[in-house]
Design an enzyme around this catalytic site. Structure first.
Site, PDB file in Angstrom:
ATOM      1  N   ASP A 180      29.233  25.594 -42.338  1.00  0.00           N
ATOM      2  CA  ASP A 180      29.754  24.069 -41.729  1.00  0.00           C
ATOM      3  C   ASP A 180      29.651  23.064 -42.722  1.00  0.00           C
ATOM      4  OD1 ASP A 180      30.892  22.167 -40.389  1.00  0.00           O
ATOM      5  OD2 ASP A 180      29.520  22.603 -38.561  1.00  0.00           O
ATOM      6  N   GLY A 184      27.906  17.255 -39.008  1.00  0.00           N
ATOM      7  CA  GLY A 184      27.643  16.145 -37.913  1.00  0.00           C
ATOM      8  C   GLY A 184      26.482  16.349 -37.075  1.00  0.00           C
ATOM      9  N   CYS A 367      43.078   2.434 -34.109  1.00  0.00           N
ATOM     10  CA  CYS A 367      43.119   3.881 -34.383  1.00  0.00           C
ATOM     11  C   CYS A 367      44.088   4.511 -33.023  1.00  0.00           C
ATOM     12  CB  CYS A 367      41.871   4.470 -34.511  1.00  0.00           C
ATOM     13  SG  CYS A 367      41.076   4.100 -35.946  1.00  0.00           S
TER      14      CYS A 367
END
Length: 414
Positions: A180, A184, A367
């Protein structure tokens, strides 16, 4: 003169709704067709108007943070929504187009991200106080685009569906070794281990804050022997791996580093392995990243176009086995984040200050509007060394999602 120019530009942008603009001299101008709830803004000085007209991508956010563009009725989201919902790039003033093109070529030229720069860029955003992210993310701390199987789904359900959708595409089997990249706070890696039954998952990140929490989570679940997290640049990983996943990290790689990134992934992948890249991208071709976002939120960020990715992966030897474009899913994700952040804004202010809150309010609002109206979306690109690495039709994705849902339910019942 400046007031007249401002009026002409805004009149061309706003034809629906009601926008009220107060100039520094106290004049009030109304734009739109008079419908809906009015939005009112005030420019506090003439230099603020000039900044708004000449460099809106950078200066609107700065003016809002500085209190020189004040929203007196409605919110900054309402103001941006009104400006952008009918805007097309070809309508931009010549000076704005000129600045955009200069930024694009400059950003591309300077986008080779080395190890030190990569870590500094990550620390700028992801090493903020972890309590900040508790204010608006889901319980698994998924900080990337969710996948809304139903438009009214909760953020929790949509983020779980995102993990399920990605893992189904990866075709992870019990016993697989998975990497991965950009792990995070650990949610994807933990899902790969607990639900997909991967034998071993290595998550690499450049964020010390994320690393600490991810390791805490693996330890609490007593699976730290199967899921390991390391503070390591992807360029320093050794393989091989049967599956590679990277979610929300490629935006930080930098255009000049794309070849190195994909070559490394190719080298790390088994001959019959599969990779899934989940990244924000430009759907209308290469373009400059938003100047304000690059300066204040994501330094070094660059959003790829498919036309910038595919020539590189083809040259390296990857086969593109599947591409899915998630349209509007990120707008919905950001709406959840913005609403949650605003509901707990005072807690964010206690962690930082008012200027920080204005900056983050603008970040989330800008955004969200961009994903509604501008040419940005999320790409999920599946790559393999061999054409035979994945099934011939996409039916397997839904089948695997069904199996993963069953395992989720079983784990919940334990």
């Amino acid at each position: 003169m400046i007031d007249r120019l401002l009026a002409r530009i805004i009149a061309g942008l706003v034809t629906r709704g009601t926008l009220i603009v107060y100039t520094p001299g106290g004049k009030k101008r109304s734009f739109g067709d008079g419908s809906g709830q009015a939005v009112a803004v005030r420019f506090t000085d003439r230099k603020a108007i000039l900044a708004f007209l000449t460099d809106p991508d950078l200066r609107v956010g700065e003016l809002f943070m500085e209190g020189r563009l004040k929203v007196e009725q409605g919110t900054i989201y309402d103001f941006l929504d009104m400006l952008l919902r009918e805007t097309h790039r070809e309508k931009d003033p010549f000076v704005v187009k000129l600045i955009d093109r200069a930024r694009f070529h400059g950003r591309r030229l300077l986008s080779r991200i080395g190890r030190d720069s990569a870590k500094a860029n990550v620390a700028h955003h992801y090493d903020l106080d972890r309590k900040l992210y508790d204010l608006f993310l889901d319980s698994d701390r998924q900080y990337s685009c969710a996948y809304f199987e139903r438009w009214d789904a909760s953020l929790e359900d949509a983020q779980l569906a995102k993990k399920r959708h990605i893992v189904a595409k990866l075709g992870v089997e019990p016993g697989d070794k998975v990497l991965d990249i950009g792990s995070g706070w650990g949610g994807m890696a933990l899902y790969l281990s607990e639900i997909a039954k991967a034998d071993y998952v290595l998550g690499v990140t450049l964020s010390e804050e994320q690393l600490a929490l991810a390791n805490e989570r693996a330890k609490a679940k007593k699976i730290e022997d199967k899921v390991q997290f390391e503070l390591r640049d992807y360029r320093d990983v050794t393989g091989p791996f049967k599956r590679i996943v990277s979610v929300g990290m490629f935006e930080h790689v930098g255009y000049q580093t794309y070849s190195a990134f994909f070559q490394k992934c190719y080298d790390l992948l088994d001959d019959d392995g599969v990779m899934l890249l989940h990244t924000i991208g430009q759907i209308d071709g290469p373009n400059a990243p938003n100047a304000w976002l690059t300066k204040y939120i994501f330094p070094g960020g660059y959003l790829p176009a498919l036309s910038e990715i595919t020539p590189i992966v083809e040259r390296i030897g990857f086969t593109v086995t599947d591409v899915e474009i998630l349209r509007l899913h990120y707008a919905q994700t950001l709406r959840h984040w913005r609403n949650r952040f605003m509901a707990r804004r005072e807690e964010a202010k206690a962690l930082y200050d008012e200027r920080f809150c204005l900056m983050w309010e603008y970040y989330l609002a800008m955004c969200e509007v961009a994903f509604h109206y501008e040419n940005v979306a999320v790409f999920q690109i599946q790559l393999a060394r061999k054409q035979t690495a994945v099934p011939l039709t996409r039916d397997y994705i839904a089948e695997r999602e069904t199996a993963l849902r069953k395992r989720e339910a079983e784990l919940t019942l334990l």
